[in-house]
Design a protein around this motif. Structure first.
Motif, short mmCIF file in Angstrom:
data_model
loop_
_atom_site.label_atom_id
_atom_site.label_comp_id
_atom_site.label_asym_id
_atom_site.label_seq_id
_atom_site.Cartn_x
_atom_site.Cartn_y
_atom_site.Cartn_z
N ILE A 134 -7.61 4.00 -2.65
CA ILE A 134 -6.53 3.27 -2.10
C ILE A 134 -5.52 3.07 -3.58
O ILE A 134 -5.92 2.65 -4.38
CB ILE A 134 -6.58 2.07 -1.76
CG1 ILE A 134 -7.64 1.94 -0.40
CG2 ILE A 134 -5.31 1.33 -1.21
CD1 ILE A 134 -7.13 2.91 0.72
N GLY A 135 -4.16 3.71 -3.25
CA GLY A 135 -3.24 3.49 -4.45
C GLY A 135 -1.97 2.50 -3.63
O GLY A 135 -1.72 2.56 -2.76
N SER A 136 -1.56 1.61 -4.63
CA SER A 136 -0.62 0.62 -4.12
C SER A 136 0.57 0.55 -5.17
O SER A 136 0.24 0.78 -6.51
CB SER A 136 -1.14 -0.67 -3.92
OG SER A 136 -2.27 -0.76 -3.01
N ALA A 137 1.86 0.51 -4.87
CA ALA A 137 2.84 0.44 -5.72
C ALA A 137 3.47 -0.88 -5.64
O ALA A 137 4.02 -0.83 -4.33
CB ALA A 137 3.59 1.61 -5.83
N PRO A 138 4.00 -1.49 -6.48
CA PRO A 138 3.97 -1.50 -7.98
C PRO A 138 2.58 -2.19 -8.29
O PRO A 138 2.81 -3.31 -9.25
CB PRO A 138 4.88 -1.79 -8.72
CG PRO A 138 5.49 -2.99 -7.64
CD PRO A 138 5.11 -2.81 -6.36
N MET A 196 3.51 2.42 -11.02
CA MET A 196 3.64 2.53 -9.45
C MET A 196 3.03 3.79 -8.86
O MET A 196 3.58 4.95 -8.59
CB MET A 196 5.26 2.81 -8.83
CG MET A 196 6.00 1.50 -9.27
SD MET A 196 7.81 1.58 -8.71
CE MET A 196 7.44 0.92 -6.91
N PRO A 197 1.72 3.68 -8.93
CA PRO A 197 0.81 4.85 -8.43
C PRO A 197 1.30 5.08 -7.08
O PRO A 197 1.32 4.49 -6.24
CB PRO A 197 -0.51 4.48 -8.48
CG PRO A 197 -0.47 3.01 -8.43
CD PRO A 197 0.78 2.62 -9.23
N VAL A 199 -3.81 10.74 -10.95
CA VAL A 199 -2.93 9.97 -10.13
C VAL A 199 -1.63 10.37 -10.51
O VAL A 199 -1.14 10.42 -11.69
CB VAL A 199 -3.47 8.43 -10.45
CG1 VAL A 199 -2.43 7.49 -10.16
CG2 VAL A 199 -4.72 8.12 -10.37
N SER A 200 -0.68 10.31 -9.46
CA SER A 200 0.80 10.59 -9.74
C SER A 200 1.43 8.96 -9.79
O SER A 200 1.11 8.26 -8.94
CB SER A 200 1.54 11.21 -8.48
OG SER A 200 1.28 10.56 -7.32
N ASP A 201 1.89 8.91 -10.78
CA ASP A 201 2.45 7.50 -11.34
C ASP A 201 3.89 7.45 -11.49
O ASP A 201 4.47 7.80 -12.36
CB ASP A 201 1.86 7.00 -12.59
CG ASP A 201 2.09 5.48 -13.10
OD1 ASP A 201 2.81 5.04 -12.08
OD2 ASP A 201 1.81 5.33 -14.23
N LEU A 244 0.94 -1.13 0.06
CA LEU A 244 -0.06 -0.15 0.01
C LEU A 244 0.80 1.14 -0.11
O LEU A 244 2.04 1.12 0.40
CB LEU A 244 -0.81 0.13 1.16
CG LEU A 244 -1.88 -1.22 1.57
CD1 LEU A 244 -2.56 -1.33 2.88
CD2 LEU A 244 -3.09 -1.12 0.42
N HIS A 245 0.38 2.44 -0.60
CA HIS A 245 0.97 3.59 -0.58
C HIS A 245 0.34 4.91 -0.10
O HIS A 245 0.95 5.53 0.66
CB HIS A 245 1.73 3.80 -1.87
CG HIS A 245 2.92 4.74 -1.89
ND1 HIS A 245 2.77 6.01 -2.22
CD2 HIS A 245 4.04 4.85 -1.82
CE1 HIS A 245 3.81 6.66 -2.00
NE2 HIS A 245 4.69 5.84 -1.91
N SER A 246 -0.87 5.02 -0.66
CA SER A 246 -1.64 6.18 -0.40
C SER A 246 -3.22 6.09 -0.38
O SER A 246 -3.62 5.14 -0.97
CB SER A 246 -1.13 7.32 -1.33
OG SER A 246 -1.69 6.91 -2.66
N CYS A 247 -3.89 6.78 0.36
CA CYS A 247 -5.30 6.97 0.21
C CYS A 247 -5.70 8.49 0.25
O CYS A 247 -5.01 9.40 0.39
CB CYS A 247 -5.85 6.15 1.38
SG CYS A 247 -5.50 7.11 3.02
#
Length: 355
Positions: free
Chosen positions: A124-128, A173-174, A188-190, A111-114
Motif C-alpha cells: 500500500i502506498g499513500s501520499a504524502p 509522495m509515493p 517506488v515512484s515518489d 491512500l493512492h495505490s496498491c
C-alpha cells in the motif's frame, strides 16, 4: 397509410440510432484492436449500507481477487444514509466482498495505490505519508514498512518543505509500487503531486535503499510498473507520454499518448484536465498497454512494442462504461480490466466484447 408511415419512421429511426452507435464504437477501436464492454454484473452491491469515498487505487491477486483503496472522504451528512466503508475492500471474481480491513492508526488516510506481489502480499502506498507498507494478504499483519508515517523527504519533514530526493528509503509522495519478480527489489515512484519528489527509488526486499533516478521532464511521477520485458514504464502525467527505462534508470524509449480536446478551446490552447498518462497496466500477453487518459475521460489501448495507439473506450459521465476521474487500472489473468474512479467513487469491470 398513417399507421404504416409511423411504423416505417420508427424503423428508420432505430436504424439511424444503431448506425450512430456502431459508428461511435468504430471510431474508438481500429481493426484488430481488442474491444471492451462494461460488465454490469460486477461488482455486487456493497454490504452493510457501506458508503464509499474516492476510490483511488486497485490491484489484482493471483486468484483474480480485486482490492480497492477507499479514501473514506465522504461528504458531511452522507453517513445519515449508511456506514463508512472500510479503507481496503477485497472482491472475489464474481464481484462479492470477501474481506475488508484497514487500521487508521497504521494507514495514512490519503491512500493512492496498491500492488500484490508474487507471494500474494499486498503493498500500500499513500501520499504524502512518506511511507509504503507491505501487508499479509488478509491485512492482519504489517510485514514491512519502508519510511515513517507522517515524516516526508523534505527540508522540514513535512509536505510544506522543500523536496530533497534523498538517496534513502524515505519518501515524499509515493504514487506507485512494483516488486521485481526476479529478485524481490521494491520499486517506488515518489512524486504523486507537484512540488514533491520526482524520482524512482529502488530498495532491496528488506527495505534497504539501493539506488534512484529522476525521470526527465516530469512535473509529477504519478505511476510506474515493470513490464515482462524487464523495463520500467513511468507515467509523465502532464507530458502525455510514457517514459521507459531499464532497471538502472537509463531511458530506452518514449511512448506518446496524444490527445485532442473534444470541444476545441476558444483560445486555441489545450488545457490539461488531469493528464493524458495517469495510470497504466498491460494485457496478460503484454501485447497491449492500457493507459488512463483523464483529459479525454477514456482508456487508451496502445501496442506495447510499436507504441501505436490502436483504440480506446469510455467517455465522460456516470453511467456504466463512462468515467468520472478514472484514477487506477488493473488487468487480471483473463484480460478483464478494472478501473477505479476517484470522483466517481466506484470500481468498474470491463470484459472483452465479442468480435
Amino acid at each position: 397509410m398513417t399507421a404504416k408511415f409511423f411504423l416505417k419512421s420508427i424503423a428508420c429511426g432505430a436504424l439511424v440510432i444503431a448506425a450512430g452507435m456502431f459508428g461511435a464504437l468504430s471510431s474508438q477501436t481500429q481493426v484488430g484492436a481488442p474491444r471492451y464492454e462494461p460488465d454490469l454484473t460486477w461488482p455486487k452491491p456493497l454490504p452493510n449500507r457501506w458508503v464509499l469515498g474516492g476510490v483511488v487505487g486497485l490491484c489484482v491477486d493471483r486468484q483474480e481477487h480485486v482490492f480497492i483503496l477507499n479514501r473514506q472522504d465522504v461528504l458531511p451528512g452522507e453517513l445519515n444514509a449508511g456506514r463508512l466503508a472500510p479503507s481496503i475492500i477485497e472482491f472475489d471474481p464474481a464481484g462479492s466482498v470477501v474481506n475488508s480491513w484497514g487500521d487508521p492508526k497504521l494507514l495514512d488516510p490519503r491512500l493512492h495505490s496498491c500492488h500484490v506481489d508474487q507471494d500474494n502480499n499486498v503493498w500500500i502506498g499513500s501520499a504524502p505519508s512518506g511511507m509504503v507498507q507491505k501487508y499479509s494478504h488478509d491485512g492482519s499483519k504489517v510485514l514491512l514498512q519502508i519510511g515513517k508515517k507522517g515524516v516526508v523527504d523534505s527540508s522540514d519533514g513535512t509536505a510544506k518543505g522543500r523536496p530533497l530526493n534523498s538517496n534513502a528509503a524515505i519518501f515524499f509522495m509515493p504514487s506507485s509500487i512494483d516488486v521485481d519478480r526476479q529478485n524481490g527489489d521494491v520499486y517506488v515512484s515518489d512524486g504523486e503531486g507537484a512540488g514533491s519528489n520526482r524520482r524512482i527509488a529502488v530498495m532491496e526486499r528488506t527495505g534497504k535503499f539501493l539506488r534512484q533516478w529522476q525521470p526527465e521532464g516530469m512535473e509529477t511521477v504519478h505511476c510506474m510498473t515493470i513490464g515482462s520485458d524487464g523495463l520500467v514504464y513511468v507515467c509523465n502525467r502532464a507530458g502525455a507520454r510514457i517514459q521507459v527505462y531499464d532497471k538502472m534508470g537509463t531511458l530506452k524509449r518514449t511512448i506518446n499518448v496524444p490527445w485532442t480536446p473534444i470541444t476545441p478551446p476558444s483560445d486555441g490552447k489545450q488545457t490539461e484536465f488531469g493528464g493524458a498518462a495517469v495510470a497504466i497496466d498491460f494485457s496478460p500477453d503484454q501485447k497491449h498497454m492500457f493507459v488512463i487518459n483523464q483529459n479525454n475521460a477514456q482508456i487508451e489501448i496502445i501496442e506495447r512494442d510499436s507504441g501505436k495507439l490502436v483504440g480506446s473506450f469510455g467517455r465522460a459521465g456516470s453511467f456504466p462504461g463512462q468515467f468520472n476521474q478514472a484514477h487506477a487500472i488493473a488487468v487480471d489473468a483473463k484480460g478483464n480490466i478494472y478501473i477505479a474512479e476517484n470522483r466517481g467513487r466506484r470500481v468498474q469491470k470491463f470484459k472483452l466484447a465479442a468480435q
